[in-house]
Design a protein around this motif. Structure first.
Motif, PDB file in Angstrom:
ATOM      1  N   SER A   1      44.035   7.741  62.818  1.00  0.00           N
ATOM      2  CA  SER A   1      43.583   9.178  63.350  1.00  0.00           C
ATOM      3  C   SER A   1      42.425   9.536  63.161  1.00  0.00           C
ATOM      4  N   GLY A   2      41.574   9.236  61.973  1.00  0.00           N
ATOM      5  CA  GLY A   2      40.591   9.819  61.866  1.00  0.00           C
ATOM      6  C   GLY A   2      40.474  11.215  61.391  1.00  0.00           C
ATOM      7  N   ARG A   3      41.961  12.347  61.359  1.00  0.00           N
ATOM      8  CA  ARG A   3      41.776  13.546  61.072  1.00  0.00           C
ATOM      9  C   ARG A   3      41.825  13.325  60.171  1.00  0.00           C
ATOM     10  N   ARG A   4      42.157  12.917  59.109  1.00  0.00           N
ATOM     11  CA  ARG A   4      42.819  13.733  57.670  1.00  0.00           C
ATOM     12  C   ARG A   4      42.916  12.707  56.413  1.00  0.00           C
ATOM     13  N   ILE A   5      41.215  13.069  56.723  1.00  0.00           N
ATOM     14  CA  ILE A   5      40.251  12.592  55.192  1.00  0.00           C
ATOM     15  C   ILE A   5      40.354  13.320  53.708  1.00  0.00           C
ATOM     16  N   PRO A   6      40.431  12.156  53.374  1.00  0.00           N
ATOM     17  CA  PRO A   6      41.244  12.474  51.081  1.00  0.00           C
ATOM     18  C   PRO A   6      39.652  12.925  50.682  1.00  0.00           C
ATOM     19  N   PRO A   7      39.500  13.575  49.624  1.00  0.00           N
ATOM     20  CA  PRO A   7      41.503  14.299  49.549  1.00  0.00           C
ATOM     21  C   PRO A   7      41.546  15.624  50.065  1.00  0.00           C
ATOM     22  N   LEU A   8      42.979  15.679  50.409  1.00  0.00           N
ATOM     23  CA  LEU A   8      43.295  16.679  50.995  1.00  0.00           C
ATOM     24  C   LEU A   8      44.727  17.223  51.024  1.00  0.00           C
ATOM     25  N   ILE A   9      44.929  18.247  51.538  1.00  0.00           N
ATOM     26  CA  ILE A   9      46.731  19.001  50.980  1.00  0.00           C
ATOM     27  C   ILE A   9      46.938  19.028  52.787  1.00  0.00           C
ATOM     28  N   MET A  10      47.882  17.739  52.890  1.00  0.00           N
ATOM     29  CA  MET A  10      48.267  18.145  54.988  1.00  0.00           C
ATOM     30  C   MET A  10      49.604  19.088  54.684  1.00  0.00           C
ATOM     31  N   GLY A  11      49.752  19.535  56.266  1.00  0.00           N
ATOM     32  CA  GLY A  11      50.580  20.663  56.103  1.00  0.00           C
ATOM     33  C   GLY A  11      50.618  21.946  56.578  1.00  0.00           C
ATOM     34  N   HIS A  12      50.849  21.296  57.947  1.00  0.00           N
ATOM     35  CA  HIS A  12      50.903  22.933  59.336  1.00  0.00           C
ATOM     36  C   HIS A  12      51.883  23.740  59.896  1.00  0.00           C
ATOM     37  N   GLU A  13      53.179  23.792  59.390  1.00  0.00           N
ATOM     38  CA  GLU A  13      54.431  23.562  59.451  1.00  0.00           C
ATOM     39  C   GLU A  13      55.265  24.546  59.105  1.00  0.00           C
ATOM     40  N   ALA A  14      55.067  25.587  58.658  1.00  0.00           N
ATOM     41  CA  ALA A  14      55.084  26.102  57.437  1.00  0.00           C
ATOM     42  C   ALA A  14      55.517  27.826  57.242  1.00  0.00           C
ATOM     43  N   ALA A  15      56.670  28.334  56.431  1.00  0.00           N
ATOM     44  CA  ALA A  15      57.140  29.531  56.210  1.00  0.00           C
ATOM     45  C   ALA A  15      57.339  30.017  55.103  1.00  0.00           C
ATOM     46  N   GLY A  16      57.196  31.424  54.124  1.00  0.00           N
ATOM     47  CA  GLY A  16      56.749  31.652  53.160  1.00  0.00           C
ATOM     48  C   GLY A  16      56.942  33.389  53.246  1.00  0.00           C
ATOM     49  N   ILE A  17      56.600  33.884  51.917  1.00  0.00           N
ATOM     50  CA  ILE A  17      56.623  35.176  51.931  1.00  0.00           C
ATOM     51  C   ILE A  17      55.492  35.505  51.215  1.00  0.00           C
ATOM     52  N   VAL A  18      54.194  36.265  51.210  1.00  0.00           N
ATOM     53  CA  VAL A  18      53.233  37.005  51.286  1.00  0.00           C
ATOM     54  C   VAL A  18      52.817  37.400  50.151  1.00  0.00           C
TER      55      VAL A  18
END
Length: 346
Positions: free
Chosen positions: A48-65
Motif C-alpha cells: 500500500s506504500g502507507r506503512r513504511i517501517p519502522p512503525l507501530i501500527m494500530g488505529h482502532e483502539a480504546a483505553g484509559i487516560v
C-alpha cells in the motif's frame, strides 16, 4: 514500554521502545484494546506504500487516560476513552468547512506514507490530541469500544449516500466494514439490503446482522439477480467495500438509472469502470474517506446494541501474540474477521 513494531516489511517484533512524549494539548493513553484493521494487513508487506517501517501500527483502539497535557481541561486521569484514527489541524479550509476528514495536513495513527510517521496503538501507551478523544460509557467494554473506529467508517459512508427510508441497497463485500455498512443501512431505514461476497460463511454473518438477501458472486449473475429483486430496475444505492475493478463494475451494473454507488474499499490504487454506462444512466459515484463526526453515534449504537460488534470479533488475544495473528490474517485464514489485541497485563 512494550510495542508491536513493524521493523521491516512482513517482520513484526514485540519489543521494548521509549515511552511516547505528549504535548500540552495531548492525552497519554494506556491502551486496553486495539483491533487489527485490514489496512494494517495490506500495509505490512509494503504494497500500500502507507506503512513504511519502522512503525507501530494500530488505529482502532480504546483505553484509559494515563496523563494529560497542561492545557487539557475536559479529560481527567483515569477517564475511559476511545479516539478517532485521524489527526487534523482544525484550521485549514476543509476543517473550517466541516470536512475535517479531508484536512490538508491530516495524519492517520499507525501510518507512515513517507510524508510523515505517526506511531499507533499496538503498544502499551499511545499519545493522541485531546480533540479526537471521546469519553466512553461505563458499561461499554474496551474491546467493543475499539470497534468505534470501523463502525464510524461504515456510518460515514452511509451518511454521505442519498438513501431514503425504505429504499434498496446493495453491499458488495461482506467483510468487517461491509457487515458494519449493512447494520448502518438498517439504522438508516433501508428496505432491502442485499449482501454480495464469494464466501458463504461471510454471507451467513451478513444475514445474521441485517442483510435481507445474500448472493454468492461465484454462483450467480449479481446484476441480474439484483434486478429480479428490485422490480427490474436495480438497487437504489450500492456500496463497494473491497476496492477492486470487478466489485465496482458489479455495483455500477446493479444500480438503477439515477442511482448512486459509494466507494468505500481501496484495495487497488486504480480500477477500470464503464464510463459510458455511468454517463448515460446518470449514476452518481461517491468516494467515502474515513470519519467526519460519526464517533458519538457509533459509540451510542455499540453501547445500546443497535450495532452488533460482538458477532464480528473472532479473537481477543495478547499483544505479544500479535505477529502470529497478523500472519494468520495475512494468509486469509477462513473464518477470521476482527482480531483485537490487548497489551499484556491489562
Amino acid at each position: 514500554m512494550k510495542a508491536l513494531m513493524l521493523e521491516d516489511y512482513n517482520k513484526l517484533e514485540y519489543i521494548d521502545v521509549a515511552m511516547p512524549e505528549y504535548g500540552p494539548n495531548d492525552l497519554l493513553i494506556r491502551v486496553k484494546a486495539c483491533g487489527i484493521c485490514g489496512s494494517d494487513i495490506h500495509g505490512m508487506d509494503g504494497s500500500s506504500g502507507r506503512r513504511i517501517p519502522p512503525l507501530i501500527m494500530g488505529h482502532e483502539a480504546a483505553g484509559i487516560v494515563a496523563e494529560i497535557g497542561e492545557k487539557v481541561t475536559d479529560f481527567q486521569i483515569g477517564d475511559r476513552v476511545t479516539f478517532d484514527s485521524m489527526i487534523v489541524c482544525g484550521i485549514c479550509y476543509f476543517c473550517r468547512k466541516g470536512e475535517s476528514n479531508l484536512c490538508e495536513s491530516r495524519r492517520v495513527l499507525g501510518v507512515s506514507p513517507g510524508e510523515y510517521l505517526q506511531h499507533g496503538a499496538f503498544a502499551e501507551y499511545v499519545v493522541v490530541p485531546r480533540q479526537i478523544a471521546y469519553a466512553l460509557p461505563e458499561e461499554l467494554s474496551f474491546e467493543h469500544a475499539s470497534m468505534a473506529e470501523p463502525v464510524s467508517v461504515a456510518m460515514h459512508s452511509v451518511n454521505i449516500t442519498p438513501i431514503k427510508l425504505g429504499e434498496s441497497a446493495l453491499v458488495i463485500g461482506a467483510g468487517m466494514i461491509g457487515n458494519l455498512v449493512i447494520q448502518s443501512l438498517r439504522l438508516a431505514g433501508a428496505g432491502q439490503i442485499i449482501a454480495v461476497d464469494l464466501e458463504d460463511q461471510k454471507l451467513e454473518l451478513a444475514r445474521e446482522v441485517g442483510a435481507t438477501a445474500v448472493l454468492n458472486a461465484s454462483e450467480c449473475d449479481v446484476p441480474a439477480e439484483v434486478q429480479k429483486r428490485t422490480g427490474g430496475r436495480g438497487a437504489d444505492v450500492a456500496f463497494e467495500v473491497i476496492g477492486i475493478s470487478s466489485g465496482v463494475n458489479s455495483a455500477i451494473a446493479s444500480v438503477r438509472k439515477g442511482g448512486s454507488v459509494t466507494l468505500v474499499g481501496n484495495l487497488a490504487a486504480n480500477i477500470d469502470f464503464p464510463l459510458q454506462s455511468i454517463v448515460t444512466r446518470e449514476i452518481t459515484l461517491y468516494g467515502s474517506c474515513g470519519i467526519n463526526g460519526e464517533y458519538p453515534a457509533a459509540i451510542n449504537a455499540i453501547s445500546s446494541g443497535a450495532i452488533n460488534v460482538d458477532a464480528l470479533i473472532s479473537s481477543i488475544s495478547p499483544l505479544s501474540e500479535g505477529a502470529l495473528w497478523f500472519e494468520r490474517l495475512y494468509g486469509q485464514e477462513s473464518g477470521l474477521m476482527k482480531v483485537i489485541l490487548q497489551p499484556d497485563g491489562v
